[in-house]
Design an enzyme around this catalytic site. Structure first.
Site, mmCIF file in Angstrom:
data_model
loop_
_atom_site.group_PDB
_atom_site.id
_atom_site.type_symbol
_atom_site.label_atom_id
_atom_site.label_comp_id
_atom_site.label_asym_id
_atom_site.label_seq_id
_atom_site.Cartn_x
_atom_site.Cartn_y
_atom_site.Cartn_z
ATOM 1 C CD GLU A 8 -1.720 4.622 3.180
ATOM 2 O OE1 GLU A 8 -1.498 3.732 2.324
ATOM 3 O OE2 GLU A 8 -2.874 4.961 3.511
ATOM 4 C CB CYS A 28 -1.744 1.965 5.908
ATOM 5 S SG CYS A 28 -1.359 1.116 4.355
ATOM 6 C CB CYS A 68 -6.373 0.077 4.874
ATOM 7 S SG CYS A 68 -4.722 -0.645 4.915
ATOM 8 C CG HIS A 81 -1.992 -1.008 1.205
ATOM 9 N ND1 HIS A 81 -3.104 -0.941 2.016
ATOM 10 C CD2 HIS A 81 -2.151 -2.115 0.430
ATOM 11 C CE1 HIS A 81 -3.904 -1.967 1.746
ATOM 12 N NE2 HIS A 81 -3.343 -2.705 0.796
HETATM 13 ZN ZN LIG Z 1 -3.324 0.442 3.504
#
Ligand SMILES: [Zn+2]
Length: 154
Positions: free
Chosen positions: A53, A84, A81, A51
């Site tokens: 981040e 993250c 999310c 992801h």
């Molecule tokens: Zn994430």
């Protein structure tokens, strides 16, 4: 100034789409400058943890040679999310600034509400089953850690 950091995160989110990833970008800022940036690379990288981040945190840590990003701020094109959010906590980043929100992400097929709900449930009520195995044998690593004189707590 702050807008320029978010605009960079947004540019990365668009670049992510062009390169086959999800529509997410992030930058980590400390001392008034970007120290790491990332875009979603889950599908191209064949890695569900890439992801934006997390990619940005990894880049920032590699650039600074540390696991500790105390004093940093993360600018992310979308509300993080749970994975993250956890990585941001572990990295000791002090503030999260976001643009798109979870509801907007859910509306285009990136719904993490189930994970947020899962974390709030007691273990026995989780959708993803958890089973405990070899707890006593596993405790050895904890004993070793506790006894280690030169450990680096984090
Ligand atoms: Zn994430």
């Amino acid at each position: 100034m702050e807008e320029s950091f978010m605009r960079r995160a947004i540019a990365l989110s668009c670049q992510g789409v062009e390169e086959g990833g999800g529509p997410f970008g992030a930058v980590v800022v400390r001392g008034g400058r970007i120290i790491g940036e990332g875009r979603n690379n889950v599908v191209p990288g064949r890695d569900p943890t890439q992801h934006a981040e997390i990619v940005a945190i990894r880049a920032a840590c590699a650039a600074l040679g540390t696991h500790d990003l105390t004093g940093a701020v993360i600018y992310t094109s979308c509300e993080p999310c749970p994975m993250c959010l956890s990585a941001i906590w572990w990295a000791r980043i002090g503030e999260i600034v976001y643009a798109n929100d979870r509801a907007g992400a859910a509306a285009i097929g990136f719904d993490d509400a189930a994970i947020y709900e899962e974390v709030a449930r007691p273990l026995e009520a989780r959708r993803l089953p958890l089973r405990r195995l070899l707890a006593e044998e596993a405790r050895e690593a904890f004993r070793l850690w506790e006894a280690k004189p030169d450990k680096m707590p984090y």
